[in-house]
Design a protein around this motif. Structure first.
Motif, PDB file in Angstrom:
ATOM      1  N   ASP A   1      -4.215 -18.805 -10.987  1.00  0.00           N
ATOM      2  CA  ASP A   1      -3.682 -19.225 -12.284  1.00  0.00           C
ATOM      3  C   ASP A   1      -4.492 -18.669 -13.456  1.00  0.00           C
ATOM      4  OD1 ASP A   1      -1.643 -20.666 -11.086  1.00  0.00           O
ATOM      5  OD2 ASP A   1      -2.761 -22.544 -11.085  1.00  0.00           O
ATOM      6  N   ASN A   2      -5.625 -18.056 -13.179  1.00  0.00           N
ATOM      7  CA  ASN A   2      -6.448 -17.486 -14.248  1.00  0.00           C
ATOM      8  C   ASN A   2      -5.689 -16.372 -14.968  1.00  0.00           C
ATOM      9  OD1 ASN A   2      -8.491 -19.176 -13.455  1.00  0.00           O
ATOM     10  ND2 ASN A   2      -9.716 -17.589 -12.478  1.00  0.00           N
ATOM     11  N   GLU A   3      -5.868 -16.275 -16.281  1.00  0.00           N
ATOM     12  CA  GLU A   3      -5.173 -15.250 -17.065  1.00  0.00           C
ATOM     13  C   GLU A   3      -5.504 -13.833 -16.612  1.00  0.00           C
ATOM     14  OE1 GLU A   3      -5.377 -15.609 -21.311  1.00  0.00           O
ATOM     15  OE2 GLU A   3      -5.151 -17.785 -21.208  1.00  0.00           O
ATOM     16  N   ASN A   4      -6.748 -13.607 -16.188  1.00  0.00           N
ATOM     17  CA  ASN A   4      -7.154 -12.256 -15.813  1.00  0.00           C
ATOM     18  C   ASN A   4      -6.969 -11.966 -14.321  1.00  0.00           C
ATOM     19  OD1 ASN A   4      -9.185 -13.839 -14.763  1.00  0.00           O
ATOM     20  ND2 ASN A   4     -10.844 -12.526 -15.460  1.00  0.00           N
ATOM     21  N   TYR A   5      -6.311 -12.853 -13.595  1.00  0.00           N
ATOM     22  CA  TYR A   5      -6.152 -12.688 -12.146  1.00  0.00           C
ATOM     23  C   TYR A   5      -5.537 -11.333 -11.783  1.00  0.00           C
ATOM     24  CZ  TYR A   5      -4.263 -13.193  -7.456  1.00  0.00           C
ATOM     25  OH  TYR A   5      -3.926 -12.975  -6.143  1.00  0.00           O
ATOM     26  N   LEU A   6      -4.425 -10.974 -12.371  1.00  0.00           N
ATOM     27  CA  LEU A   6      -3.758  -9.719 -12.011  1.00  0.00           C
ATOM     28  C   LEU A   6      -4.573  -8.490 -12.393  1.00  0.00           C
ATOM     29  CD1 LEU A   6      -0.005 -10.481 -12.740  1.00  0.00           C
ATOM     30  CD2 LEU A   6      -1.155 -10.284 -10.535  1.00  0.00           C
ATOM     31  N   SER A   7      -5.413  -8.600 -13.396  1.00  0.00           N
ATOM     32  CA  SER A   7      -6.194  -7.433 -13.806  1.00  0.00           C
ATOM     33  C   SER A   7      -7.251  -7.065 -12.764  1.00  0.00           C
ATOM     34  CB  SER A   7      -6.860  -7.678 -15.166  1.00  0.00           C
ATOM     35  OG  SER A   7      -7.844  -8.692 -15.069  1.00  0.00           O
ATOM     36  N   TRP A   8      -7.809  -8.044 -12.067  1.00  0.00           N
ATOM     37  CA  TRP A   8      -8.800  -7.699 -11.051  1.00  0.00           C
ATOM     38  C   TRP A   8      -8.224  -7.719  -9.637  1.00  0.00           C
ATOM     39  CZ3 TRP A   8      -9.720 -11.318  -7.345  1.00  0.00           C
ATOM     40  CH2 TRP A   8      -9.491 -12.646  -7.658  1.00  0.00           C
ATOM     41  N   ASN A   9      -7.161  -8.468  -9.402  1.00  0.00           N
ATOM     42  CA  ASN A   9      -6.586  -8.546  -8.062  1.00  0.00           C
ATOM     43  C   ASN A   9      -5.884  -7.258  -7.656  1.00  0.00           C
ATOM     44  OD1 ASN A   9      -5.788  -9.866  -5.602  1.00  0.00           O
ATOM     45  ND2 ASN A   9      -3.754  -9.978  -6.474  1.00  0.00           N
ATOM     46  N   THR A  10      -5.337  -6.534  -8.603  1.00  0.00           N
ATOM     47  CA  THR A  10      -4.572  -5.332  -8.274  1.00  0.00           C
ATOM     48  C   THR A  10      -5.453  -4.088  -8.163  1.00  0.00           C
ATOM     49  OG1 THR A  10      -4.091  -5.034 -10.628  1.00  0.00           O
ATOM     50  CG2 THR A  10      -2.450  -6.204  -9.301  1.00  0.00           C
ATOM     51  N   LYS A  11      -6.739  -4.217  -8.434  1.00  0.00           N
ATOM     52  CA  LYS A  11      -7.644  -3.075  -8.310  1.00  0.00           C
ATOM     53  C   LYS A  11      -8.057  -2.901  -6.862  1.00  0.00           C
ATOM     54  CE  LYS A  11      -9.349  -2.905 -12.919  1.00  0.00           C
ATOM     55  NZ  LYS A  11      -9.605  -3.904 -13.858  1.00  0.00           N
ATOM     56  N   LYS A  12      -8.145  -1.667  -6.428  1.00  0.00           N
ATOM     57  CA  LYS A  12      -8.518  -1.363  -5.045  1.00  0.00           C
ATOM     58  C   LYS A  12      -9.931  -1.864  -4.766  1.00  0.00           C
ATOM     59  CE  LYS A  12      -8.547   2.269  -1.662  1.00  0.00           C
ATOM     60  NZ  LYS A  12      -7.421   2.638  -0.905  1.00  0.00           N
ATOM     61  N   ASN A  13     -10.097  -2.502  -3.634  1.00  0.00           N
ATOM     62  CA  ASN A  13     -11.399  -3.000  -3.203  1.00  0.00           C
ATOM     63  C   ASN A  13     -12.060  -1.892  -2.376  1.00  0.00           C
ATOM     64  OD1 ASN A  13     -13.551  -4.264  -1.989  1.00  0.00           O
ATOM     65  ND2 ASN A  13     -12.466  -6.210  -1.759  1.00  0.00           N
ATOM     66  N   LEU A  14     -13.204  -1.434  -2.810  1.00  0.00           N
ATOM     67  CA  LEU A  14     -13.859  -0.310  -2.149  1.00  0.00           C
ATOM     68  C   LEU A  14     -14.771  -0.735  -1.005  1.00  0.00           C
ATOM     69  CD1 LEU A  14     -14.680   1.851  -5.289  1.00  0.00           C
ATOM     70  CD2 LEU A  14     -12.745   2.057  -3.714  1.00  0.00           C
ATOM     71  N   ARG A  15     -14.918  -2.033  -0.774  1.00  0.00           N
ATOM     72  CA  ARG A  15     -15.741  -2.483   0.346  1.00  0.00           C
ATOM     73  C   ARG A  15     -15.094  -2.049   1.662  1.00  0.00           C
ATOM     74  NH1 ARG A  15     -16.285  -8.569   0.071  1.00  0.00           N
ATOM     75  NH2 ARG A  15     -14.177  -8.392  -0.681  1.00  0.00           N
ATOM     76  N   LYS A  16     -15.928  -1.652   2.598  1.00  0.00           N
ATOM     77  CA  LYS A  16     -15.408  -1.209   3.903  1.00  0.00           C
ATOM     78  C   LYS A  16     -15.209  -2.377   4.870  1.00  0.00           C
ATOM     79  CE  LYS A  16     -15.382   3.153   2.981  1.00  0.00           C
ATOM     80  NZ  LYS A  16     -14.162   3.844   2.786  1.00  0.00           N
TER      81      LYS A  16
END
Length: 151
Positions: A134-149
């Motif tokens: 529900d956080n306003e910035n959720y989509l801004s960080w959730n849609t970024k590729k996670n580079l952790r292996k």
């Protein structure tokens, strides 16, 4: 005595005669049909007696790059983990290893209002704990590729 013998022989006969057999070709056809009709993407593994007897990966592990999945593809599981977690919690409750009325303060004493929230509240999504989606910035960080292996 005859009735007793029949009580043991009938279940033995029916389970032997009607036991399922594994049909790899039928599964391949099923998954190929799903893939051809864009109805499913993912990987499947079937095991019998602890040994993997069938694996199949179809669709894309990354639609944007059209990357095909393999047996070793790691997926982000998302909300499906709720189903597995719930099943395991209910199994533990059934085996009297925990009670659904147990307050989560027993496990997570630092959570606000943990002494008022039960395991049942969590399973019913009625805990009152803030949902980070529900956080306003959720989509801004959730849609970024996670580079952790390893996640």
């Amino acid at each position: 005595m005859k009735k007793l013998i029949l009580c043991f022989l009938i279940p033995l006969f029916t389970t032997t005669v009607f036991a399922q057999t594994f049909d790899k070709d039928k599964l391949d056809l099923y998954f190929q049909t799903l893939e051809n009709n864009n109805k499913w993407m993912g990987s499947v593994a079937v095991s019998e007696n602890g040994k993997i007897v069938y694996t199949k990966s179809i669709g894309y592990s990354d639609v944007a790059t059209k990357t095909r999945p393999t047996e070793t593809t790691k997926y982000r599981i998302g909300s499906i983990s709720k189903t597995f977690t719930s099943a395991l919690v209910l199994k533990a409750a059934e085996e009297n290893k925990l009670s659904l009325d147990t307050k989560i303060s027993k496990f997570f004493p630092n959570i606000k209002n943990a002494d008022k929230i039960s395991i049942a509240n969590l399973l019913n999504h009625r805990s009152g704990i803030h949902s980070f989606t529900d956080n306003e910035n959720y989509l801004s960080w959730n849609t970024k590729k996670n580079l952790r292996k390893n996640y």
